[in-house]
Design a protein around this motif. Structure first.
Motif, mmCIF file in Angstrom:
data_model
loop_
_atom_site.group_PDB
_atom_site.id
_atom_site.type_symbol
_atom_site.label_atom_id
_atom_site.label_comp_id
_atom_site.label_asym_id
_atom_site.label_seq_id
_atom_site.Cartn_x
_atom_site.Cartn_y
_atom_site.Cartn_z
ATOM 1 N N GLY A 254 50.348 41.107 36.571
ATOM 2 C CA GLY A 254 49.067 41.332 36.404
ATOM 3 C C GLY A 254 48.336 42.147 37.299
ATOM 4 N N LEU A 255 48.962 42.903 38.241
ATOM 5 C CA LEU A 255 48.272 43.749 39.058
ATOM 6 C C LEU A 255 47.806 45.102 38.575
ATOM 7 C CD1 LEU A 255 50.724 43.563 42.612
ATOM 8 C CD2 LEU A 255 48.228 42.998 42.103
ATOM 9 N N PRO A 256 46.742 45.519 38.623
ATOM 10 C CA PRO A 256 46.037 46.853 38.163
ATOM 11 C C PRO A 256 47.235 47.782 38.835
ATOM 12 C CG PRO A 256 44.781 45.971 39.765
ATOM 13 C CD PRO A 256 45.929 44.775 39.485
ATOM 14 N N ASN A 257 47.074 49.146 38.191
ATOM 15 C CA ASN A 257 47.796 50.308 38.783
ATOM 16 C C ASN A 257 46.926 51.029 39.514
ATOM 17 O OD1 ASN A 257 49.702 52.160 39.061
ATOM 18 N ND2 ASN A 257 49.189 53.074 37.187
ATOM 19 N N ILE A 258 46.902 50.378 40.720
ATOM 20 C CA ILE A 258 46.009 50.985 41.695
ATOM 21 C C ILE A 258 46.928 51.354 42.863
ATOM 22 C CG2 ILE A 258 44.164 49.957 40.932
ATOM 23 C CD1 ILE A 258 44.391 47.993 43.150
ATOM 24 N N GLN A 259 46.340 52.051 43.998
ATOM 25 C CA GLN A 259 47.094 52.588 44.923
ATOM 26 C C GLN A 259 47.463 51.336 45.911
ATOM 27 O OE1 GLN A 259 45.367 55.511 47.362
ATOM 28 N NE2 GLN A 259 47.144 55.823 48.719
ATOM 29 N N LEU A 260 48.445 50.852 46.111
ATOM 30 C CA LEU A 260 49.256 49.517 46.844
ATOM 31 C C LEU A 260 50.443 50.014 47.418
ATOM 32 C CD1 LEU A 260 48.258 46.731 44.609
ATOM 33 C CD2 LEU A 260 47.192 47.404 46.438
#
Length: 257
Positions: free
Chosen positions: A113-119
């Motif tokens: 479920g994690l969004p495709n963001i800088q992580l």
């Protein structure tokens, strides 16, 4: 609760936790300990669990009590609770965070479920790493180590040493048991050691545990409950336990199903 229903609940709880004590089963079922002992005798005769001193052990566990439930089976146990807990945990993740995810099925639901963001995501889970592989903004670091085939994760000294090289803002992890005085526990010693290391390298420790895991002491101790920054669970957790967590300065978020 009918006798047949009680039998099914007992087997479900014992399989989920690996082992349970007569006193715990008595409290959950609302019957005497003597009744539970008779239930366990009948369930052992039927081959559905094994009696142990003071309780019962899942037949799905090896004799030493350290084997793990296969991943596909864990994924469907309390699945809706785990999904909702994961959704709530995702709200705590901010762009630029460095996080660690353990090899629990709840962590896998988080990864999905994690969004495709800088992580940056550090994990010992093959399933988590694979789930994140299509999200190009997320940097994934896998520990390596000894493959635990049932949990599809890396454990052992190499996995533990690799974690020493990193520091994360938050670790999201689950466990087999949460007890107010005995702390967090696991069914498998190798998994417990990896979780201990993850806790040691994190600023915040977020425990993802559905309500069935409370008042349980599993085989191997992971950490004191005081090491936890926040608990995310479901509405099945009673008010008494929520208050007890608050008294220990551990915020507890209960999600609705």
């Amino acid at each position: 609760m009918l006798v047949a229903e009680r039998y099914e609940k007992i087997v479900e709880w014992v399989d989920a936790q690996g082992s349970m004590r007569v006193t715990e089963l008595s409290e959950r079922c609302g019957v005497t300990e003597e009744t539970i002992r008779r239930d366990l005798d009948k369930l052992e005769q039927a081959g559905r669990l094994r009696r142990s001193h003071g309780g019962a052990v899942s037949v799905k566990y090896k004799e030493e009590g350290q084997a793990e439930i296969p991943y596909p089976e864990r994924a469907i146990t309390h699945a809706e609770e785990k999904r909702r807990i994961a959704e709530e945990a995702i709200k705590m993740v901010q762009p630029g965070d460095r996080i660690a995810l353990d090899a629990s099925t709840t962590a896998w639901y988080m990864a999905a479920g994690l969004p495709n963001i800088q992580l940056t995501v550090l994990t010992n889970s093959i399933k988590v790493a694979a789930e994140l592989s299509s999200k190009e903004q997320i940097r994934v670091i896998a520990t390596g180590g000894q493959l635990a085939s049932k949990s599809l994760s890396f454990v052992g000294p190499l996995a533990e040493r690799s974690l020493d090289a990193y520091h994360v803002d938050k670790v999201f992890l689950s466990c087999k048991g949460v007890h107010l005085t005995k702390g967090i526990s696991e069914s498998n010693e190798l998994q417990a050691l990896v979780k201990q290391k993850m806790i040691s390298i994190a600023d915040e420790v977020i425990l993802l545990a559905d309500s069935s895991k409370f008042d349980i002491q599993a085989f191997t101790r992971v950490a004191e409950l005081s090491s936890v920054t926040q608990v995310i669970t479901d509405v099945g957790l009673n008010e008494e336990l929520v208050s007890a967590l608050n008294e220990q300065s551990i915020p507890c978020k209960r999600v609705y199903l």
